[in-house]
Design an enzyme around this catalytic site. Structure first.
Site, PDB file in Angstrom:
ATOM      1  N   GLY A 182       0.965  -0.994   0.045  1.00  0.00           N
ATOM      2  CA  GLY A 182      -0.110   0.022  -0.155  1.00  0.00           C
ATOM      3  C   GLY A 182       0.905   1.120  -0.041  1.00  0.00           C
ATOM      4  O   GLY A 182       2.100   1.096   0.144  1.00  0.00           O
ATOM      5  N   PHE A 184       1.185   3.374   2.298  1.00  0.00           N
ATOM      6  CA  PHE A 184       1.984   3.291   3.747  1.00  0.00           C
ATOM      7  C   PHE A 184       3.049   2.284   3.893  1.00  0.00           C
ATOM      8  O   PHE A 184       3.926   2.684   4.625  1.00  0.00           O
ATOM      9  CB  PHE A 184       0.817   3.077   4.735  1.00  0.00           C
ATOM     10  CG  PHE A 184       0.043   1.648   4.410  1.00  0.00           C
ATOM     11  CD1 PHE A 184       0.922   0.644   4.947  1.00  0.00           C
ATOM     12  CD2 PHE A 184      -0.935   1.796   3.874  1.00  0.00           C
ATOM     13  CE1 PHE A 184       0.172  -0.629   4.885  1.00  0.00           C
ATOM     14  CE2 PHE A 184      -1.597   0.429   3.713  1.00  0.00           C
ATOM     15  CZ  PHE A 184      -1.024  -0.689   4.145  1.00  0.00           C
ATOM     16  N   GLY A 185       3.137   1.171   3.226  1.00  0.00           N
ATOM     17  CA  GLY A 185       4.157   0.290   3.203  1.00  0.00           C
ATOM     18  C   GLY A 185       3.594  -1.158   2.605  1.00  0.00           C
ATOM     19  O   GLY A 185       2.718  -1.186   1.821  1.00  0.00           O
ATOM     20  N   VAL A 187       2.159  -5.330   3.408  1.00  0.00           N
ATOM     21  CA  VAL A 187       1.223  -5.984   4.401  1.00  0.00           C
ATOM     22  C   VAL A 187       1.795  -7.480   4.264  1.00  0.00           C
ATOM     23  O   VAL A 187       2.287  -8.007   3.261  1.00  0.00           O
ATOM     24  CB  VAL A 187      -0.123  -5.987   3.830  1.00  0.00           C
ATOM     25  CG1 VAL A 187      -0.922  -6.819   4.918  1.00  0.00           C
ATOM     26  CG2 VAL A 187      -0.542  -4.500   3.720  1.00  0.00           C
ATOM     27  N   ASP A 296     -11.377   7.315   1.385  1.00  0.00           N
ATOM     28  CA  ASP A 296     -10.566   6.776   0.439  1.00  0.00           C
ATOM     29  C   ASP A 296     -11.358   5.371   0.074  1.00  0.00           C
ATOM     30  O   ASP A 296     -10.730   4.275   0.030  1.00  0.00           O
ATOM     31  CB  ASP A 296      -9.303   6.251   1.016  1.00  0.00           C
ATOM     32  CG  ASP A 296      -8.118   6.125   0.021  1.00  0.00           C
ATOM     33  OD1 ASP A 296      -8.576   6.336  -1.201  1.00  0.00           O
ATOM     34  OD2 ASP A 296      -7.115   5.427   0.352  1.00  0.00           O
TER      35      ASP A 296
END
Length: 351
Positions: A182, A184-185, A187, A296
């Site tokens: 994602g 953000f980073g 998973v 979102d």
């Protein structure tokens, strides 16, 4: 309350007064009262009481008892027995002037002045109670937005996990356990010592906006419990590591099925997914303690469990609104892949 209004406005009874009670639970009863001035017609009485009843959802939805009083009628409800079952409204003042030509009798003056004074005082008290209640509600819900981020994190401190436990569950964040990427980073899938499967969202250390979204998601999701929302289990905030731990949802995201396994989505499954998403959004907007706008929502943020039931995820962009707030001014631009979002929802709904 509506039944009490109907009974009070029955033109054959002429009482302009009624009480009704109903069982809320096995141990709690609701008691209601509706009353008009005796000199009103049935139609005017019904109009006045209906207007008073329509005010209840906006003025008194958080109260266990309330009154709405006007110059012509009043309604009231409580969860205790506040009226005498034999009570009837006082008869209208007699037009007969007992003092002949000497002017209005003392009884008539009292009958006119006393109700006006009483109603004025009651209206004042109800107004003060209403304003005080709204102020308290605004303080209660507004405090969620006003607290600083450190205080917000501390409210869910009991959910914090140690980094070495997460490291062990994901085999040191092995690439073999990576199940998604994602903004953000990454998973990862993990397995706790008790055998429970988890999804681990690891915030990228080079993400400039991830820290704020990370804290926002903890504060929001920790307060929400609903079948169509992904459930936050724990988090880790240790050194430079910022990690969110969610329940593991085995069937990945909705866009995975829409673009890669569309043949598995028959109409009954599509309908259940659409219905579940709608229920989750209704919970966020109307039924949860907080009033939340997701900000979102897209197919990649809809996860599917083992039974293909949808769960709304990724609330890092979400906004908390006050109870009576209907709009918000934003200064941050959020880029959505518009064409892919439109294509995804078109495929899901077969438009």
């Amino acid at each position: 309350m509506n039944k009490a209004v109907v009974q009070a406005t029955n033109k054959f009874s002429g009482k302009k007064f009624a009480t009704k009670d109903a069982d809320l639970t096995t141990s709690v009863k609701l008691y209601t009262l509706a009353q008009c001035r005796p000199d009103l017609s049935s139609e005017d009485c019904h109009f006045c009481l209906s207007n008073a009843t329509s005010m209840l959802p906006t003025c008194c939805e958080y109260t266990q008892g309330a009154r709405v009083i006007s110059s012509s009628c009043n309604i009231r409800y409580e969860i205790y027995h506040f009226y005498n079952a034999t009570t009837v409204p006082a008869p209208a003042p007699s037009p007969t002037n007992k003092q002949g030509n000497r002017g209005i009798s003392r009884q008539v003056i009292i009958a006119i002045v006393v109700p006006i004074v009483v109603v004025s005082l009651v209206v004042l008290l109800v107004g003060l109670r209403f304003l005080t209640g709204r102020t308290m509600k605004k303080k209660q819900y507004g405090s969620i937005k006003e607290r600083n981020e450190e205080d917000e994190i501390s409210t869910v401190e009991s959910l914090q996990y140690e980094l070495n436990t997460i490291d062990l569950a994901t085999t040191s964040f092995s690439a073999d356990n990576k199940i998604g990427v994602g903004g953000f980073g990454d998973v990862y899938k993990g397995i706790l010592p008790n055998g429970r499967e988890i999804a681990v969202k690891r915030l990228s250390k080079c993400s400039a906006q991830g820290a704020k979204e990370f804290k926002n998601e903890i504060v929001i999701v920790a307060k929400l419990q609903y079948k169509n929302l992904t459930r936050l289990l724990e988090f880790c905030l240790e050194g430079e590591e910022k990690i969110l731990i969610y329940e593991f949802v085995p069937n990945k995201s909705l866009d995975h099925f829409l673009f890669e396994k569309q043949q598995l989505l028959d109409w009954s499954r599509r309908y259940r997914i659409i219905e579940g998403i709608a229920k989750g959004m209704l919970y966020l907007h109307e039924d949860s303690l907080l009033k939340i706008v997701h900000h979102d929502l897209k197919a990649s943020n809809i996860l599917l469990d083992g039974d293909m039931n949808p769960k709304i995820s990724d609330l890092g962009m979400a906004r908390i609104f006050n109870v009576d707030q209907s709009r918000e001014n934003t200064i941050r631009i959020i880029w959505l892949h518009g064409s892919r979002v439109r294509i995804a929802w078109s495929i899901l709904c077969k438009v």
